[in-house]
Design a protein around this motif. Sequence first.
Motif, PDB file in Angstrom:
ATOM      1  N   LYS A  31      -2.768  11.543   5.607  1.00 39.64           N
ATOM      2  CA  LYS A  31      -2.303  10.659   4.534  1.00 39.64           C
ATOM      3  C   LYS A  31      -0.842  10.962   4.249  1.00 39.64           C
ATOM      4  CE  LYS A  31      -4.132  11.541   0.587  1.00 39.64           C
ATOM      5  NZ  LYS A  31      -5.352  11.626  -0.213  1.00 39.64           N
ATOM      6  N   GLN A  76     -18.581  16.102  -1.627  1.00 46.87           N
ATOM      7  CA  GLN A  76     -18.218  15.043  -2.558  1.00 46.87           C
ATOM      8  C   GLN A  76     -19.144  13.856  -2.343  1.00 46.87           C
ATOM      9  OE1 GLN A  76     -14.326  12.740  -2.216  1.00 46.87           O
ATOM     10  NE2 GLN A  76     -13.782  14.345  -3.669  1.00 46.87           N
ATOM     11  N   LYS A  93     -18.964  13.253   1.604  1.00 44.74           N
ATOM     12  CA  LYS A  93     -17.962  14.027   2.341  1.00 44.74           C
ATOM     13  C   LYS A  93     -18.273  15.513   2.217  1.00 44.74           C
ATOM     14  CE  LYS A  93     -14.107  10.830   2.195  1.00 44.74           C
ATOM     15  NZ  LYS A  93     -12.645  10.718   2.125  1.00 44.74           N
ATOM     16  N   CYS A 100     -18.018  13.429   7.129  1.00 44.43           N
ATOM     17  CA  CYS A 100     -18.009  12.211   6.307  1.00 44.43           C
ATOM     18  C   CYS A 100     -19.030  11.217   6.859  1.00 44.43           C
ATOM     19  CB  CYS A 100     -16.615  11.589   6.331  1.00 44.43           C
ATOM     20  SG  CYS A 100     -16.480  10.077   5.350  1.00 44.43           S
ATOM     21  N   GLU A 153      -2.772   5.936   5.233  1.00 43.76           N
ATOM     22  CA  GLU A 153      -3.739   6.856   5.832  1.00 43.76           C
ATOM     23  C   GLU A 153      -4.027   6.414   7.258  1.00 43.76           C
ATOM     24  OE1 GLU A 153      -6.486   8.258   2.010  1.00 43.76           O
ATOM     25  OE2 GLU A 153      -7.407   7.245   3.714  1.00 43.76           O
ATOM     26  N   ARG A 188      -3.801  16.744  -0.357  1.00 39.41           N
ATOM     27  CA  ARG A 188      -4.712  16.672  -1.503  1.00 39.41           C
ATOM     28  C   ARG A 188      -5.279  15.269  -1.647  1.00 39.41           C
ATOM     29  NH1 ARG A 188      -0.902  17.751  -6.049  1.00 39.41           N
ATOM     30  NH2 ARG A 188       0.428  16.639  -4.586  1.00 39.41           N
ATOM     31  N   SER A 189      -6.438  15.172  -2.263  1.00 40.35           N
ATOM     32  CA  SER A 189      -7.048  13.871  -2.538  1.00 40.35           C
ATOM     33  C   SER A 189      -6.275  13.173  -3.650  1.00 40.35           C
ATOM     34  CB  SER A 189      -8.507  14.055  -2.958  1.00 40.35           C
ATOM     35  OG  SER A 189      -8.561  14.687  -4.230  1.00 40.35           O
ATOM     36  N   TYR A 190      -6.436  11.855  -3.728  1.00 41.31           N
ATOM     37  CA  TYR A 190      -5.818  11.110  -4.828  1.00 41.31           C
ATOM     38  C   TYR A 190      -6.281  11.669  -6.168  1.00 41.31           C
ATOM     39  CZ  TYR A 190      -4.613   7.510  -1.370  1.00 41.31           C
ATOM     40  OH  TYR A 190      -4.110   6.838  -0.289  1.00 41.31           O
ATOM     41  N   ARG A 191      -7.540  12.003  -6.226  1.00 39.82           N
ATOM     42  CA  ARG A 191      -8.102  12.501  -7.484  1.00 39.82           C
ATOM     43  C   ARG A 191      -7.413  13.783  -7.941  1.00 39.82           C
ATOM     44  NH1 ARG A 191     -14.258  14.324  -8.250  1.00 39.82           N
ATOM     45  NH2 ARG A 191     -14.353  14.293 -10.510  1.00 39.82           N
TER      46      ARG A 191
END
Length: 198
Positions: A31, A76, A93, A100, A153, A188-191
């Motif tokens: 990403k 997740q 995930k 995934c 991504e 890192r994840s968006y979250r």
Amino acid sequence: MADIMETSLANRGMLVDPGDHFVGKFEVERKFAVDDLTATRERLRALEAVAFTLGNRETDVFLDTADRRLSKNGQQQVVRLMEPSQRVLWISKGPGADACVAMDLEGFDKALVILMSLGFEETGRLVKDRDIYFVGDFHVTLDRVPNLGSFVELAVMTDDEASLSFWASRIDAFAEKLQLRQSALQTRSYRSMLSESD
């Protein structure tokens, strides 16, 4: 018969049949943060990328147990609503960065009620605007995340765990072709990015 197939795909928010693009239990992805998606979109057009979904708004609901067992184990659970198609995905995930798997569900609200009846709790929500393209083996996702920015991504799915490093190197080469800078790589994840920006 082709008309029926096209109607079925359109009802699920798809412009073309995804083929094997989302088949596999591992997803290798990179990403990149970008200032603007226009340049990437133009490069994809030059590569004759195939549009899979355009103009989607996705709402992700993150789920975990009360003791946060999944998070502690690097896992997740996400229920995703895709609009305007109303397609619903359940995405699992982890554990591990590349594991995934996803499946279609019927009804966003009903899916959440069922999962919460099994002991899951909502731990957060994320909304993003998303377009997806196919280029060869890869799917390319163009995201706009409110209060965070724009991202590209690059990903591929596989069942072959031994091939993960091969695909990682192919994705890195493809990123160069799209002129995505390694300095813009996001791990890192968006979250997690959003929680740090609060």
